[in-house]
Design an enzyme around this catalytic site. Structure first.
Site, PDB file in Angstrom:
ATOM      1  CE1 TYR A 148      19.563  38.275  45.380  1.00 55.76           C
ATOM      2  CE2 TYR A 148      18.945  36.281  45.236  1.00 55.76           C
ATOM      3  CZ  TYR A 148      19.941  37.063  44.951  1.00 55.76           C
ATOM      4  OH  TYR A 148      20.802  36.848  44.102  1.00 55.76           O
ATOM      5  CG  ASP A 252      10.868  34.953  42.888  1.00 51.68           C
ATOM      6  OD1 ASP A 252      11.113  33.840  42.641  1.00 51.68           O
ATOM      7  OD2 ASP A 252      11.849  35.893  42.969  1.00 51.68           O
ATOM      8  CE  LYS A 280      16.722  29.362  46.239  1.00 47.80           C
ATOM      9  NZ  LYS A 280      18.261  29.638  46.144  1.00 47.80           N
TER      10      LYS A 280
HETATM   11  C1  LIG Z   1      13.180  34.421  45.640  1.00 48.97           C
HETATM   12  C2  LIG Z   1      14.239  34.177  44.814  1.00 48.97           C
HETATM   13  N1  LIG Z   1      14.078  34.433  43.360  1.00 48.97           N
HETATM   14  C3  LIG Z   1      15.247  34.373  42.599  1.00 48.97           C
HETATM   15  C4  LIG Z   1      16.280  33.862  43.170  1.00 48.97           C
HETATM   16  C5  LIG Z   1      17.552  33.544  42.346  1.00 48.97           C
HETATM   17  O1  LIG Z   1      17.652  32.271  41.916  1.00 48.97           O
HETATM   18  P1  LIG Z   1      19.201  31.923  41.277  1.00 48.97           P
HETATM   19  O2  LIG Z   1      20.173  31.941  42.592  1.00 48.97           O
HETATM   20  O3  LIG Z   1      18.875  30.284  40.914  1.00 48.97           O
HETATM   21  O4  LIG Z   1      19.391  32.517  40.124  1.00 48.97           O
HETATM   22  C6  LIG Z   1      16.674  33.441  44.369  1.00 48.97           C
HETATM   23  C7  LIG Z   1      17.832  33.017  44.870  1.00 48.97           C
HETATM   24  O5  LIG Z   1      18.012  32.640  45.970  1.00 48.97           O
HETATM   25  C8  LIG Z   1      15.349  33.710  45.373  1.00 48.97           C
HETATM   26  O6  LIG Z   1      15.709  33.608  46.580  1.00 48.97           O
END
Ligand SMILES: Cc1ncc(COP(=O)(O)O)c(C=O)c1O
Length: 446
Positions: A148, A252, A280
């Site tokens: 994700y 990421d 986060k």
């Molecule tokens: C690995 C990862 N990247 C990106 C995101 C996207 O972040 P946001 O929800 O702050 O847009 C998430 C969200 O859970 C994530 O788990």
């Protein structure tokens, strides 16, 4: 009473409130990621617990979708936010607190020498993809199925794999082309996206051998969903392959960053990416994200005289309240020696869950690294998205309902521990888990 009756009685006011809001709230929820078995409207939260509109207290393992590693309403985070609020909310200008957070991130995360802020993880991901394209002059993106990366166009190609049939479990990723997870994503985006199974170095090598000239970057969660760890040698393998083909490696670390170690998964596994995405925990419960990398890349794409110059902006970049909260969280975590403690809390908790599965004779795998955990009720080892499809979805859902009926906010996929969870909380959770699995198995036998 059935669990459904118990939950409906317990959540009466939440259910009433959500029903009344439905005409005003598309699909009756805030986000497609909110997949709760019942409406639960939170009234307040403290430490490892939230309280709902009906006055029920719940042990919380969602923790605001992950930013609250110190738990809700931590006194030092709140004090930093309150102090910041006396000076204003947002300035759209340089400010010392966001500068200090940037310095702290750069000093902590091995792959970041300098960074830019965003207002969310999603924004940080699409910004990183643009940085990679600007730097390499290529458009293609290679990614892993089922990871994700937020909800931008390229992130939703084989991200949630919402439309993938369950039968794909044993098939190879067809021509490495993506599944489209949402309407509204242009075919041109899909044409630029290549997909490989996580933990499969041979497939990455094949795709790169064939298409590297079109690919700007490989973006990945170093630990997929913070649940599925990389096989030994996998991260060093992708590092070598991407370097050999001259494509950027993006980690990421929106979930793993400042969670599995202060320097994230790249510190834990000692593999340095070209670009790192954070979110986060860096916002301490307020919206924040960041993208950073070494000077060689960041200076090249932020050289106004270069044709690789990227435009990056945002009303809330370097938000002082988010920075104050994030900085306070990161400071407490390291000052109080929380990283090794969270790691052993997570290890001991996973061991206890495994012991319950063994005792009950239920096939399953307890996943997770550091304070993240999840239970996959599967006879098969889960090493990537497709092996994860072998999970017994009905049993998973029954256990979620059992945990909710016992006052535990438990997710079928990922859960988080925080520093505010006490030994008693964890014991209560393990007892509830055992009872919920037993109950689900008994129902199945009826
Ligand atoms: C690995 C990862 N990247 C990106 C995101 C996207 O972040 P946001 O929800 O702050 O847009 C998430 C969200 O859970 C994530 O788990």
């Amino acid at each position: 009473m059935t669990r459904t009756n118990i939950l409906e009685a317990k959540l009466a006011e939440s259910i009433r409130r959500m029903a009344a809001a439905k005409p005003f709230l598309a699909e009756g929820r805030f986000s497609s990621q909110d997949s709760k078995p019942y409406p639960l409207v939170v009234a307040r939260a403290s430490g490892g617990r939230v309280t709902d509109l009906d006055g029920n207290e719940w042990l919380d393992y969602n923790l605001g979708h992950g930013p609250l590693i110190l738990g809700h309403n931590h006194p030092e985070v709140r004090a930093a936010v309150e102090a910041q609020l006396t000076r204003g909310t947002t300035w759209g200008a340089f400010n010392e607190v966001a500068l200090e957070l940037a310095q702290t991130i750069c000093a902590s995360v091995p792959g970041i020498a300098s960074l830019r802020y965003t207002a969310s993880g999603t924004e940080a991901v699409f910004t990183a993809l643009r940085f990679a394209r600007a730097y390499t002059g290529r458009n293609g993106i290679l990614r892993f199925e089922g990871a994700y990366h937020g909800h931008s166009d390229l992130a939703l190609l084989s991200g949630k794999v919402a439309h993938a049939p369950a039968t794909i479990r044993d098939e190879p990723v067809p021509d490495s082309r993506p599944f489209v997870d949402s309407a509204g994503i242009p075919g041109s985006a899909a044409a630029e996206c290549f997909v490989a199974p996580y933990n499969n170095l041979a497939r990455v090598a094949e795709i790169l051998a064939q298409h590297a000239g079109r690919i700007a970057c490989l973006i990945m969660e170093p630990i997929q969903l913070c649940l599925i760890p990389p096989r030994p040698g996998f991260l060093t393998g992708v590092r070598e392959l991407t370097r050999r083909h001259g494509i950027l490696l993006i980690f990421d670390e929106v979930v793993t960053g400042f969670r599995v170690a202060r320097g994230g998964a790249q510190e834990l596994y000692e593999v340095r990416p070209d670009l790192t995405v954070l979110g986060k925990i860096t916002g301490g419960g307020f919206p924040n994200g960041a993208v950073g990398g070494p000077a060689e890349i960041m200076d090249a794409i932020f050289d106004p005289d270069s044709d690789r110059y990227v435009f990056h902006a945002g009303t809330f970049c370097g938000h002082p309240v988010a920075a104050a909260a994030g900085l306070a969280q990161i400071t407490v975590l390291s000052r109080d020696g929380w990283y090794p403690r969270l790691a052993s809390m997570g290890d001991e908790f996973r061991t206890a869950l495994r012991e319950i599965l063994r005792r009950l004779g239920v096939p399953g795998q307890v996943l997770g690294v550091g304070p993240a955990w999840g239970v996959a009720f599967s006879t098969r080892e889960v090493t990537d998205f497709r092996s994860g499809l072998s999970v017994d979805a009905r049993l998973s859902q029954d256990v979620v309902l059992g945990m909710w009926a016992r006052g535990i906010l438990y997710n079928a996929t990922r859960n988080y521990l925080c520093t505010a969870h006490t030994d008693r909380d964890l014991e209560e959770t393990l007892a509830a888990f055992e009872a919920s699995v037993r109950e689900a198995l008994d129902q199945r036998r009826i």
